[in-house]
Write a protein that holds these residues in place. Structure first.
Motif, PDB file in Angstrom:
ATOM      1  N   ALA A  46       0.718  -1.101  -0.008  1.00  0.00           N
ATOM      2  CA  ALA A  46       0.109   0.214  -0.021  1.00  0.00           C
ATOM      3  C   ALA A  46       0.629   1.418  -0.007  1.00  0.00           C
ATOM      4  N   VAL A  47       1.987   1.249   0.827  1.00  0.00           N
ATOM      5  CA  VAL A  47       2.933   2.330   0.808  1.00  0.00           C
ATOM      6  C   VAL A  47       3.601   2.626  -0.539  1.00  0.00           C
ATOM      7  N   ALA A  48       3.941   1.387  -1.190  1.00  0.00           N
ATOM      8  CA  ALA A  48       4.586   1.582  -2.355  1.00  0.00           C
ATOM      9  C   ALA A  48       3.485   2.050  -3.534  1.00  0.00           C
ATOM     10  N   ILE A  49       2.484   1.694  -3.547  1.00  0.00           N
ATOM     11  CA  ILE A  49       1.485   2.195  -4.284  1.00  0.00           C
ATOM     12  C   ILE A  49       1.324   3.710  -4.270  1.00  0.00           C
ATOM     13  N   VAL A  50       1.015   4.053  -3.013  1.00  0.00           N
ATOM     14  CA  VAL A  50       0.814   5.582  -2.803  1.00  0.00           C
ATOM     15  C   VAL A  50       2.055   6.275  -3.191  1.00  0.00           C
ATOM     16  N   TYR A  51       3.078   5.927  -3.242  1.00  0.00           N
ATOM     17  CA  TYR A  51       4.516   6.627  -3.513  1.00  0.00           C
ATOM     18  C   TYR A  51       4.655   6.684  -4.933  1.00  0.00           C
ATOM     19  N   TRP A  52       4.155   5.576  -5.620  1.00  0.00           N
ATOM     20  CA  TRP A  52       4.284   5.360  -7.167  1.00  0.00           C
ATOM     21  C   TRP A  52       3.454   6.423  -7.642  1.00  0.00           C
ATOM     22  N   CYS A  53       2.061   6.293  -7.266  1.00  0.00           N
ATOM     23  CA  CYS A  53       1.122   7.485  -7.736  1.00  0.00           C
ATOM     24  C   CYS A  53       1.651   8.915  -7.457  1.00  0.00           C
ATOM     25  N   LYS A  54       2.086   8.997  -6.340  1.00  0.00           N
ATOM     26  CA  LYS A  54       2.456  10.578  -6.091  1.00  0.00           C
ATOM     27  C   LYS A  54       3.735  10.771  -7.150  1.00  0.00           C
ATOM     28  N   GLN A  55       4.562   9.801  -7.509  1.00  0.00           N
ATOM     29  CA  GLN A  55       5.630  10.200  -8.296  1.00  0.00           C
ATOM     30  C   GLN A  55       4.956  10.186  -9.828  1.00  0.00           C
ATOM     31  N   LEU A  56       3.940   9.528 -10.144  1.00  0.00           N
ATOM     32  CA  LEU A  56       3.478   9.621 -11.580  1.00  0.00           C
ATOM     33  C   LEU A  56       2.790  10.992 -11.600  1.00  0.00           C
ATOM     34  N   LYS A  57       1.974  11.334 -10.630  1.00  0.00           N
ATOM     35  CA  LYS A  57       1.453  12.770 -10.587  1.00  0.00           C
ATOM     36  C   LYS A  57       2.556  13.974 -10.767  1.00  0.00           C
ATOM     37  N   LEU A  58       3.530  13.854  -9.704  1.00  0.00           N
ATOM     38  CA  LEU A  58       4.768  14.719  -9.780  1.00  0.00           C
ATOM     39  C   LEU A  58       5.408  14.893 -11.507  1.00  0.00           C
ATOM     40  N   HIS A  59       5.457  13.900 -12.009  1.00  0.00           N
ATOM     41  CA  HIS A  59       6.074  13.897 -13.130  1.00  0.00           C
ATOM     42  C   HIS A  59       5.099  14.478 -14.377  1.00  0.00           C
ATOM     43  N   GLN A  60       3.941  14.184 -14.237  1.00  0.00           N
ATOM     44  CA  GLN A  60       2.787  14.521 -15.068  1.00  0.00           C
ATOM     45  C   GLN A  60       2.741  16.183 -15.148  1.00  0.00           C
ATOM     46  N   ASP A  61       2.460  16.763 -13.678  1.00  0.00           N
ATOM     47  CA  ASP A  61       2.411  18.063 -13.375  1.00  0.00           C
ATOM     48  C   ASP A  61       3.712  18.987 -13.802  1.00  0.00           C
ATOM     49  N   SER A  62       4.804  18.313 -13.779  1.00  0.00           N
ATOM     50  CA  SER A  62       6.102  19.005 -14.268  1.00  0.00           C
ATOM     51  C   SER A  62       6.228  18.988 -15.750  1.00  0.00           C
ATOM     52  N   GLY A  63       5.543  18.288 -16.483  1.00  0.00           N
ATOM     53  CA  GLY A  63       5.731  17.939 -18.029  1.00  0.00           C
ATOM     54  C   GLY A  63       6.736  17.242 -18.609  1.00  0.00           C
ATOM     55  N   GLN A  64       7.225  16.495 -17.599  1.00  0.00           N
ATOM     56  CA  GLN A  64       8.467  15.558 -17.926  1.00  0.00           C
ATOM     57  C   GLN A  64       7.819  14.556 -18.748  1.00  0.00           C
ATOM     58  N   GLU A  65       6.615  14.227 -18.783  1.00  0.00           N
ATOM     59  CA  GLU A  65       6.040  12.637 -19.348  1.00  0.00           C
ATOM     60  C   GLU A  65       5.578  13.239 -20.652  1.00  0.00           C
TER      61      GLU A  65
END
Length: 76
Positions: A46-65
């Protein structure tokens, strides 16, 4: 040859599966105690999934994706 295979059987039953045998015996006494390891693994996942989702959101918001469908040459 038979002794060789009996040696392998002894190794797996008495050494490698000792923790499994302990948990099987513990389940008869305390179900929650025997399943503690499962709860620990579920919490880690559960902690790993939350971390992964936060990282995906971070990359999406920064425009790197790169969301362009032609980002890969084989998709053209």
């Amino acid at each position: 040859m038979r002794a060789f295979f009996e040696g392998i059987q002894w190794l797996f039953e008495n050494i490698f599966f000792a923790l499994h045998n302990y948990l099987r015996e513990l389940e008869r006494v305390c179900w929650a105690g025997a399943n503690t390891i499962n709860w620990i693994f579920m919490a880690i996942c559960a902690v790993a999934i939350v971390y992964w989702c936060k990282q995906l959101k971070l990359h999406q918001d920064s425009g790197q994706e790169d969301q362009d469908t032609t980002a890969h040459s084989f998709l053209k």
